[in-house]
Design an enzyme around this catalytic site. Structure first.
Site, PDB file in Angstrom:
ATOM      1  N   ARG A 132      33.027 -12.675  53.585  1.00 61.84           N
ATOM      2  CA  ARG A 132      32.115 -12.829  54.713  1.00 61.84           C
ATOM      3  C   ARG A 132      32.849 -13.083  56.037  1.00 61.84           C
ATOM      4  O   ARG A 132      33.786 -13.876  56.111  1.00 61.84           O
ATOM      5  CB  ARG A 132      31.170 -13.987  54.423  1.00 61.84           C
ATOM      6  CG  ARG A 132      30.169 -14.216  55.499  1.00 61.84           C
ATOM      7  CD  ARG A 132      29.030 -14.977  54.966  1.00 61.84           C
ATOM      8  NE  ARG A 132      29.369 -16.380  54.745  1.00 61.84           N
ATOM      9  CZ  ARG A 132      28.444 -17.303  54.510  1.00 61.84           C
ATOM     10  NH1 ARG A 132      27.179 -16.961  54.427  1.00 61.84           N
ATOM     11  NH2 ARG A 132      28.792 -18.552  54.332  1.00 61.84           N
ATOM     12  N   ARG A 165      34.479 -17.863  58.539  1.00 58.90           N
ATOM     13  CA  ARG A 165      33.951 -19.180  58.875  1.00 58.90           C
ATOM     14  C   ARG A 165      34.840 -20.287  58.321  1.00 58.90           C
ATOM     15  O   ARG A 165      35.449 -20.118  57.273  1.00 58.90           O
ATOM     16  CB  ARG A 165      32.543 -19.336  58.274  1.00 58.90           C
ATOM     17  CG  ARG A 165      31.503 -18.616  59.062  1.00 58.90           C
ATOM     18  CD  ARG A 165      30.187 -18.546  58.377  1.00 58.90           C
ATOM     19  NE  ARG A 165      29.758 -19.754  57.681  1.00 58.90           N
ATOM     20  CZ  ARG A 165      28.505 -19.971  57.273  1.00 58.90           C
ATOM     21  NH1 ARG A 165      27.577 -19.061  57.539  1.00 58.90           N
ATOM     22  NH2 ARG A 165      28.185 -21.051  56.631  1.00 58.90           N
TER      23      ARG A 165
HETATM   24  P1  AMP Z   1      24.650 -21.741  57.156  1.00 58.93           P
HETATM   25  O1  AMP Z   1      25.170 -20.924  58.301  1.00 58.93           O
HETATM   26  O2  AMP Z   1      23.153 -21.674  57.019  1.00 58.93           O
HETATM   27  O3  AMP Z   1      25.352 -21.421  55.873  1.00 58.93           O
HETATM   28  O4  AMP Z   1      24.976 -23.273  57.493  1.00 58.93           O
HETATM   29  C1  AMP Z   1      26.306 -23.724  57.680  1.00 58.93           C
HETATM   30  C2  AMP Z   1      26.359 -25.225  57.553  1.00 58.93           C
HETATM   31  O5  AMP Z   1      25.550 -25.826  58.582  1.00 58.93           O
HETATM   32  C3  AMP Z   1      25.830 -25.806  56.256  1.00 58.93           C
HETATM   33  O6  AMP Z   1      26.785 -25.784  55.214  1.00 58.93           O
HETATM   34  C4  AMP Z   1      25.485 -27.235  56.695  1.00 58.93           C
HETATM   35  O7  AMP Z   1      26.652 -28.001  56.847  1.00 58.93           O
HETATM   36  C5  AMP Z   1      24.910 -27.010  58.089  1.00 58.93           C
HETATM   37  N1  AMP Z   1      23.457 -26.729  58.054  1.00 58.93           N
HETATM   38  C6  AMP Z   1      22.823 -25.572  58.411  1.00 58.93           C
HETATM   39  N2  AMP Z   1      21.499 -25.682  58.241  1.00 58.93           N
HETATM   40  C7  AMP Z   1      21.268 -26.930  57.757  1.00 58.93           C
HETATM   41  C8  AMP Z   1      20.098 -27.636  57.350  1.00 58.93           C
HETATM   42  N3  AMP Z   1      18.883 -27.046  57.387  1.00 58.93           N
HETATM   43  N4  AMP Z   1      20.248 -28.903  56.902  1.00 58.93           N
HETATM   44  C9  AMP Z   1      21.446 -29.502  56.846  1.00 58.93           C
HETATM   45  N5  AMP Z   1      22.590 -28.893  57.197  1.00 58.93           N
HETATM   46  C10 AMP Z   1      22.526 -27.615  57.651  1.00 58.93           C
END
Ligand code: AMP
Length: 225
Positions: A132, A165
């Site tokens: 990714r 990332r």
């Molecule tokens: P993502 O891009 O959705 O994979 O999110 C990356 C990171 O952001 C996650 O691993 C969490 O650390 C944080 N994060 C994103 N959305 C949330 C959420 N709804 N609740 C808590 N942490 C979040």
């Protein structure tokens, strides 16, 4: 309730393709997109208070606190462009967040129209997570093997810098998938019992999935599946 509200929540494991589908819907349906993960990464890149508070948590693949996440969501809901629907990705991640989200929407006479579960077996997820890539500027997603950017590591959409990332590491993937199973999967049941869950097999072609989601947005509400 506004019958034309097109709020759609994309659910599924990290790496299943929620971001890719959200960006296709944003373009074709002119719906704004809120990814809580993108919003946090932008705060981290800016070095804001929120960013410094959550940076290490996000890099470890753990959840940020509900207060921070809810505040981000609440601020977006205030925006005019979010008033007739939007694509939500990465939130809600727990049943508690789903309930808090319902509360925020209900206070505005709204509710989740469609919750879409993008499903895929874990080996497929791991392959997708491993390659990714993401644009640091606009959040567009790529994959080193299946969908690389056209010119090196420049974003096709905004020419920004495409990179891996900080939380895309094998040890973090295992942890994130475990957390997903324990804390996020129950959210599927939450929406199923509300009669708005729709399951889509995300091993299919990306364009076919997007067509299905567009069709869904034209229906009022799915029946329980
Ligand atoms: P993502 O891009 O959705 O994979 O999110 C990356 C990171 O952001 C996650 O691993 C969490 O650390 C944080 N994060 C994103 N959305 C949330 C959420 N709804 N609740 C808590 N942490 C979040």
């Amino acid at each position: 309730m506004n019958p034309t509200d097109r709020t759609i929540v994309l659910l599924g494991s990290p790496g299943v393709g929620k971001g890719a589908q959200a960006s296709l819907l944003t373009t074709s349906e002119r719906l704004p997109h809120l990814s809580t993960g993108d919003a946090l990464r932008q705060e981290i890149a800016k070095g804001s208070d929120i960013g410094s508070r959550v940076r290490e948590i996000v890099e470890r693949g753990e959840f940020a606190d509900d207060g921070t996440i809810l505040e981000i969501v609440r601020q977006r809901l205030e925006r005019q462009e979010f008033s007739s629907g939007f694509v939500m990705d990465g939130f809600p991640r727990t049943v508690r967040q789903a309930k808090l989200f319902d509360g925020l929407l209900a206070a505005r006479g709204r509710r989740v129209r469609h919750a879409v579960y993008l499903s895929a077996p874990e080996d497929v997820i791991i392959r997708r997570l491993t390659g990714r890539l993401v644009c640091a500027d606009c959040g567009a997603t790529y994959h080193s093997e299946f969908q690389p950017p056209e010119s090196g590591m420049r974003c096709d959409r905004c020419c920004g810098h495409v990179q891996r990332r900080a939380d895309d590491r094998p040890d973090i993937h295992i942890e994130r998938l475990r957390t997903y199973r324990e804390r996020t999967q129950p959210v599927l049941e939450y929406y199923r019992t509300r009669g708005c869950l729709h399951e889509v097999d995300s091993r299919r072609e990306i364009g076919d999935i997007a067509d299905e989601l567009r069709g869904l947005l034209r229906t009022k509400r799915v029946s329980a599946s």
